[in-house]
Design a protein around this motif. Structure first.
Motif, mmCIF file in Angstrom:
data_model
loop_
_atom_site.group_PDB
_atom_site.id
_atom_site.type_symbol
_atom_site.label_atom_id
_atom_site.label_comp_id
_atom_site.label_asym_id
_atom_site.label_seq_id
_atom_site.Cartn_x
_atom_site.Cartn_y
_atom_site.Cartn_z
ATOM 1 N N SER A 71 0.835 -1.202 0.000
ATOM 2 C CA SER A 71 0.000 0.000 0.000
ATOM 3 C C SER A 71 0.866 1.247 0.000
ATOM 4 C CB SER A 71 -0.918 0.050 1.227
ATOM 5 O OG SER A 71 -1.648 -1.137 1.331
ATOM 6 N N LEU A 72 1.847 1.272 0.902
ATOM 7 C CA LEU A 72 2.694 2.461 1.019
ATOM 8 C C LEU A 72 3.505 2.686 -0.251
ATOM 9 C CD1 LEU A 72 3.931 2.147 4.723
ATOM 10 C CD2 LEU A 72 2.160 3.667 3.792
ATOM 11 N N ALA A 73 4.056 1.603 -0.787
ATOM 12 C CA ALA A 73 4.894 1.746 -1.983
ATOM 13 C C ALA A 73 4.086 2.322 -3.140
ATOM 14 C CB ALA A 73 5.482 0.390 -2.366
ATOM 15 N N PHE A 74 2.879 1.803 -3.337
ATOM 16 C CA PHE A 74 2.086 2.291 -4.473
ATOM 17 C C PHE A 74 1.533 3.684 -4.220
ATOM 18 C CE2 PHE A 74 2.243 -2.191 -5.700
ATOM 19 C CZ PHE A 74 2.545 -2.047 -7.051
ATOM 20 N N MET A 75 1.224 4.006 -2.952
ATOM 21 C CA MET A 75 0.787 5.378 -2.649
ATOM 22 C C MET A 75 1.908 6.358 -2.976
ATOM 23 S SD MET A 75 -1.311 5.190 0.901
ATOM 24 C CE MET A 75 -2.517 3.910 1.128
ATOM 25 N N LEU A 76 3.134 5.943 -2.663
ATOM 26 C CA LEU A 76 4.293 6.787 -2.929
ATOM 27 C C LEU A 76 4.471 6.995 -4.435
ATOM 28 C CD1 LEU A 76 6.468 7.968 -0.952
ATOM 29 C CD2 LEU A 76 7.981 6.197 -1.835
ATOM 30 N N LEU A 77 4.380 5.883 -5.169
ATOM 31 C CA LEU A 77 4.500 5.963 -6.625
ATOM 32 C C LEU A 77 3.416 6.875 -7.205
ATOM 33 C CD1 LEU A 77 5.204 2.353 -7.971
ATOM 34 C CD2 LEU A 77 6.490 4.438 -8.466
ATOM 35 N N ALA A 78 2.185 6.700 -6.678
ATOM 36 C CA ALA A 78 1.072 7.491 -7.192
ATOM 37 C C ALA A 78 1.284 8.963 -6.883
ATOM 38 C CB ALA A 78 -0.250 6.997 -6.603
ATOM 39 N N SER A 79 1.723 9.264 -5.665
ATOM 40 C CA SER A 79 1.866 10.676 -5.317
ATOM 41 C C SER A 79 3.022 11.294 -6.104
ATOM 42 C CB SER A 79 2.025 10.866 -3.810
ATOM 43 O OG SER A 79 3.366 10.747 -3.449
ATOM 44 N N LYS A 80 4.013 10.467 -6.434
ATOM 45 C CA LYS A 80 5.104 10.956 -7.270
ATOM 46 C C LYS A 80 4.569 11.334 -8.660
ATOM 47 C CE LYS A 80 9.696 9.518 -8.207
ATOM 48 N NZ LYS A 80 10.697 8.456 -8.240
#
Lengths: 254, 304
Positions: A237-246
């Motif tokens: 969840s955190l990894a993809f949230m980070l990718l998305a916010s990037k």
């Protein structure tokens, strides 16, 4: 110049209206919600009830098709929804408007939760009526909670896909991820029926971990540590949230 | 022109944007004042959209500075003070006009009253239509409504009247004028020169990333007053370079074509010259031609 820093609109009202607008759109689009409801129920009735190979299978597959069911709306609502809105230029309008990004996410997560809950309850009803699935009340409840909350990592994956994919290729790409990932995670058939190398491969797939977590409630998991599943799901969840916010905060996207 | 106190709401200082080592926008310096309508004109790819996107914070500056109402572009506090109408292919199909507007109103601290939004955008009888059923012009009016529903101090309108019929366009112009009178500043890009002429206090023309011309519509139109003098002559082109009032001279076949803002003076000079001239004709350039001409001039200057 007058001070405008302290002035803020009512955030809860924005959240409410944003979620309401998304929900109304969904309710007016039966072409999307009917198949999304029907697929898991159809598959479950087929593999889990009609062609059930053992007494435990209807119970086991009710849980795994529940996982399969909740992934669909998360991936499609975020993945395809955002990609299409980007393609149309509508996402740009939202982006330059003062809409808080959190409202957009909140609305879609809320919608996914409602959607997931309805899918899970329908599977429970089919399972208990047509396949005599019997569980403790607390087990029904806990499985439902795990599955609904468990849609969060898939919302994050969907969001990332929606921000990176092109609108015309998004539906096909999301399906290409959704269906094989579901099968390889042991959602269609029990994971133990897959060859060994696929069973170990399943460890990298988030649906596998969510399924194992939910199966733990009824002691049907393969017996791995509960924290392994939780950590993988949270980390994903955190990894993809980070990718998305990037992707979202990246300027100069053309 | 009426004199009024001008309050500066935005300043763009030597803003440049480089894409792939090429300047999309070069050293743009520009102020925007309260209650003015500023039209940005230019051919496709000139840098209009780049400039708008820099002001909206969708692109980052390569160098220079932009300050709008005390904020950097893209700041949420600035977004709450502005509205933007961009070109959109489609809106989400399954929401009504009313739902769209009410949602966007909620993003702002002191939104414009709903009835006023509807009236200004001319959406009164179709409030409950789903956006999938709207015509191109109605869709544009809805996007306009969304851009103004927050009572913005600064309004960006990117090609607002595309797809509108003449009546819709006229009522859009009235709405923009009404907003301007309330003190809203409007930045407008358009392909319709008439639109820029009708609405704007100031026009800037952009080509190849630079401002090539700016001024009030009447100043720009004085460029438009240039006439095309065409005549036959066997003399060399250098012969005519002595003419002082010529803006542009070109040989096409056996004919010469002279652009002049002061055709009477040019003709006097021409006749005073010891030269053979035949088959002379004079035609006026219209807005469209002048626009092309100014842009061509800019390109010539660049390559020269």
């Amino acid at each position: 110049m007058q001070s405008t820093l302290s002035l803020q609109p009512n955030l809860w009202r924005i959240y409410f209206l944003e979620a309401k607008t998304e929900t109304m759109r969904l309710l007016r689009t039966p072409g999307f919600y009917i198949p999304t409801f029907l697929f898991p129920m159809m598959f479950y009735s087929f593999f889990g009830i009609m062609f059930s190979m053992s007494a435990a299978m209807p119970t086991y597959l009710m849980v795994t098709y529940g996982v399969f069911g909740i992934i669909g709306p998360a991936l499609f609502s975020f993945g395809v929804g955002i990609a299409v809105e980007r393609g149309q230029g509508w996402f740009d309008i939202k982006e330059v408007s003062p809409m808080p990004a959190s409202a957009y996410i909140f609305a879609r997560v809320a919608l996914t939760f409602i959607f997931s809950l309805v899918i899970v309850l329908s599977l429970f009803i089919i399972g208990s009526i047509f396949a005599d699935v019997v569980l403790w009340q607390s087990q029904w409840l806990l499985i439902a909670v795990i599955l609904v909350i468990g849609s969060i990592p898939f919302c994050a994956i969907g969001m990332t896909l929606g921000l990176y994919l092109k609108s015309n290729s998004a539906p096909a790409t999301v399906n290409l991820i959704y269906l094989p990932m579901g099968f390889l995670s042991g959602l269609w058939l029990p994971i133990t029926m897959l060859p060994d190398f696929l069973q170990s491969f399943a460890n990298v797939l988030p649906p596998y971990h969510l399924a194992q977590l939910a199966l733990k409630v009824i002691d049907m998991d393969i017996g791995a540590n509960i924290w392994l599943h939780i950590i993988v799901l949270v980390a994903d969840s955190l990894a993809f949230m980070l990718l998305a916010s990037k992707a979202y905060n990246k300027k100069d996207k053309q | 022109m009426q004199q009024k106190k001008q309050i500066k709401i935005a300043s763009i200082k030597q803003a440049s944007k480089v894409f792939d080592k090429k300047y999309a926008l070069k050293d743009i310096t520009l102020n925007i004042y309260q209650g003015e309508v500023l039209a940005i004109l230019g051919p496709n790819g000139a840098g209009k959209t780049t400039l708008i996107n820099l002001m909206l914070g969708r692109l980052s500056l390569s160098s220079g500075d932009i300050n709008i109402l005390g904020y950097q572009p893209g700041d949420i506090a600035l977004k709450r003070l502005s509205g933007a109408m961009l070109q959109v292919a489609k809106l989400p199909d399954m929401s009504t006009i009313k739902e769209h507007i009410e949602l966007f109103q909620s993003y702002y601290v002191t939104p414009m009253p709903y009835q006023q939004v509807i009236a200004l955008a001319g959406l009164t009888e179709i409030e409950n239509s789903l956006s999938k059923n709207l015509s191109g012009g109605q869709k544009q009016r809805l996007l306009f409504a969304l851009s103004i529903c927050g009572n913005p101090k600064l309004l960006f309108l990117d090609e607002p009247s595309v797809g509108m019929d003449i009546n819709a366009r006229k009522s859009l112009w009235q709405a923009i004028t009404a907003l301007k009178q309330q003190g809203t500043s409007v930045i407008l890009t358009t392909h319709y020169l008439e639109e820029a002429d009708q609405l704007s206090d100031r026009i800037i023309m952009i080509n190849q990333g630079c401002i090539i011309e700016q001024g009030s519509p009447s100043v720009i139109k004085s460029r438009v007053n240039s006439k095309l003098i065409r005549f036959f002559s066997t003399d060399k082109i250098s012969h005519f370079s002595a003419l002082s009032t010529v803006k542009h001279i070109e040989k096409s076949g056996k004919y010469y074509e002279i652009q002049s803002n002061y055709p009477e003076n040019t003709l006097k000079e021409l006749f005073a010259m010891n030269t053979d001239i035949a088959d002379i004709s004079i035609t006026g350039a219209d807005l469209e031609e002048a626009f092309i001409l100014i842009n061509e001039d800019a390109e010539l200057d660049k390559s020269a």
